[in-house]
Design an enzyme around this catalytic site. Structure first.
Site, PDB file in Angstrom:
ATOM      1  N   CYS A   8      44.765  53.828   1.399  1.00 34.30           N
ATOM      2  CA  CYS A   8      43.694  54.551   1.767  1.00 34.30           C
ATOM      3  C   CYS A   8      44.048  54.891   3.298  1.00 34.30           C
ATOM      4  O   CYS A   8      44.888  54.914   3.931  1.00 34.30           O
ATOM      5  CB  CYS A   8      42.276  54.123   1.364  1.00 34.30           C
ATOM      6  SG  CYS A   8      42.076  52.480   2.562  1.00 34.30           S
ATOM      7  N   ASN A  11      42.416  51.333   5.331  1.00 31.08           N
ATOM      8  CA  ASN A  11      42.898  49.609   4.835  1.00 31.08           C
ATOM      9  C   ASN A  11      41.802  48.813   5.086  1.00 31.08           C
ATOM     10  O   ASN A  11      41.886  47.665   5.252  1.00 31.08           O
ATOM     11  CB  ASN A  11      44.246  49.097   5.300  1.00 31.08           C
ATOM     12  CG  ASN A  11      44.679  48.150   4.380  1.00 31.08           C
ATOM     13  OD1 ASN A  11      45.242  47.326   4.734  1.00 31.08           O
ATOM     14  ND2 ASN A  11      44.470  48.134   2.963  1.00 31.08           N
ATOM     15  N   CYS A  13      38.337  49.526   3.514  1.00 31.80           N
ATOM     16  CA  CYS A  13      37.407  49.688   2.165  1.00 31.80           C
ATOM     17  C   CYS A  13      38.162  49.914   0.844  1.00 31.80           C
ATOM     18  O   CYS A  13      38.017  48.943   0.186  1.00 31.80           O
ATOM     19  CB  CYS A  13      36.510  50.853   2.543  1.00 31.80           C
ATOM     20  SG  CYS A  13      35.450  51.069   4.113  1.00 31.80           S
ATOM     21  N   ARG A  14      38.395  51.263   0.478  1.00 34.19           N
ATOM     22  CA  ARG A  14      38.966  51.467  -0.744  1.00 34.19           C
ATOM     23  C   ARG A  14      40.243  50.682  -1.087  1.00 34.19           C
ATOM     24  O   ARG A  14      40.086  50.114  -2.319  1.00 34.19           O
ATOM     25  CB  ARG A  14      39.026  52.888  -1.028  1.00 34.19           C
ATOM     26  CG  ARG A  14      38.023  53.752  -0.874  1.00 34.19           C
ATOM     27  CD  ARG A  14      38.303  55.160  -0.803  1.00 34.19           C
ATOM     28  NE  ARG A  14      38.828  55.485   0.748  1.00 34.19           N
ATOM     29  CZ  ARG A  14      39.254  56.676   1.076  1.00 34.19           C
ATOM     30  NH1 ARG A  14      39.116  57.603   0.231  1.00 34.19           N
ATOM     31  NH2 ARG A  14      39.689  56.757   2.341  1.00 34.19           N
ATOM     32  N   SER A  15      41.267  50.913  -0.459  1.00 35.22           N
ATOM     33  CA  SER A  15      42.447  50.081  -0.827  1.00 35.22           C
ATOM     34  C   SER A  15      42.342  48.536  -0.873  1.00 35.22           C
ATOM     35  O   SER A  15      42.977  47.933  -1.964  1.00 35.22           O
ATOM     36  CB  SER A  15      43.623  50.387  -0.254  1.00 35.22           C
ATOM     37  OG  SER A  15      43.849  50.300   1.261  1.00 35.22           O
ATOM     38  N   ASP A 125      35.716  58.425  -0.032  1.00 32.28           N
ATOM     39  CA  ASP A 125      35.654  57.520   1.025  1.00 32.28           C
ATOM     40  C   ASP A 125      34.288  56.981   1.271  1.00 32.28           C
ATOM     41  O   ASP A 125      33.324  57.980   1.582  1.00 32.28           O
ATOM     42  CB  ASP A 125      36.283  58.336   2.333  1.00 32.28           C
ATOM     43  CG  ASP A 125      36.332  57.530   3.519  1.00 32.28           C
ATOM     44  OD1 ASP A 125      35.615  56.321   3.564  1.00 32.28           O
ATOM     45  OD2 ASP A 125      36.676  57.930   4.807  1.00 32.28           O
TER      46      ASP A 125
HETATM   47  P1  4NP Z   1      39.102  53.313   3.956  1.00 28.37           P
HETATM   48  O1  4NP Z   1      37.742  53.739   4.730  1.00 28.37           O
HETATM   49  O2  4NP Z   1      40.188  54.614   4.209  1.00 28.37           O
HETATM   50  O3  4NP Z   1      38.675  53.497   2.563  1.00 28.37           O
HETATM   51  O4  4NP Z   1      39.301  52.111   4.540  1.00 28.37           O
HETATM   52  C1  4NP Z   1      37.524  54.141   6.060  1.00 28.37           C
HETATM   53  C2  4NP Z   1      37.805  53.415   6.975  1.00 28.37           C
HETATM   54  C3  4NP Z   1      37.672  53.547   8.163  1.00 28.37           C
HETATM   55  C4  4NP Z   1      37.815  54.928   8.801  1.00 28.37           C
HETATM   56  C5  4NP Z   1      37.630  55.868   7.807  1.00 28.37           C
HETATM   57  C6  4NP Z   1      37.767  55.657   6.597  1.00 28.37           C
HETATM   58  N1  4NP Z   1      37.842  55.469   9.989  1.00 28.37           N
HETATM   59  O5  4NP Z   1      37.344  56.612  10.342  1.00 28.37           O
HETATM   60  O6  4NP Z   1      37.705  54.410  10.922  1.00 28.37           O
END
Ligand code: 4NP
Length: 155
Positions: A8, A11, A13-15, A125
């Site tokens: 993702c 790294n 939240c989703r992955s 997201d």
């Molecule tokens: P992820 O979510 O891609 O599912 O881990 C996010 C985590 C952090 C951010 C955006 C999405 N960020 O902008 O910091």
């Protein structure tokens, strides 16, 4: 050994959720000896951090422990060393495709390609939203991971 990398943006939240769900399914089906799963982000904002506490809690409510995971960024070597590199959304798939050296692009897919229904192509997201985004992400990830396990079993 089949190697799977969930990807993702951050790294956190989703992955990590996708890794945690996959690890649990591999233990349940006895495939953990022949399948390895890891996760990474296309960006490095959160490298070394634990998953987002909202993700850790949503996962724990469904019996998945993702608390020991630590964020890392995708590395060039990942394109050779993983058989499946599965992005959570189109943006991250495009990032991976732009960086991928050559024939390994065949290894790049959306995780949701493995879900049985046509309802969703992406895991949205959940970072900037509320708790329900994490529940929705888990619903989607569970459906896709079950499809992925079936594909790997059939190999
Ligand atoms: P992820 O979510 O891609 O599912 O881990 C996010 C985590 C952090 C951010 C955006 C999405 N960020 O902008 O910091």
């Amino acid at each position: 050994m089949t190697r799977i990398l969930m990807v993702c943006l951050g790294n956190i939240c989703r992955s990590p959720l996708a890794q945690g769900v996959m690890e649990q399914r591999l233990r349940k089906t006895g495939l953990f000896r022949s399948v390895y799963v890891d996760s990474a982000g296309t960006q490095g904002y959160h490298v070394g951090e634990s998953p987002d506490p909202r993700a850790v809690e949503a996962a724990a409510r469904r019996g998945y422990d993702i608390s020991v995971q630590r964020a890392r960024r995708i590395r060039d070597g990942d394109f050779q060393s993983f058989d499946y590199i599965l992005a959570m959304d189109h943006d991250n798939l495009h990032q991976l495709t732009a960086r991928c050296p050559g024939p390994e692009v065949e290894r790049l897919k959306l995780l949701m390609d493995f879900a049985p229904g046509p309802d969703a192509q992406e895991v949205p997201d959940p970072y900037y939203g509320g708790e329900d985004g994490f529940e929705r992400a888990l619903d989607l990830i569970e459906a896709a991971v079950d499809g992925l396990v079936l594909e790997i079993k059939a190999r």
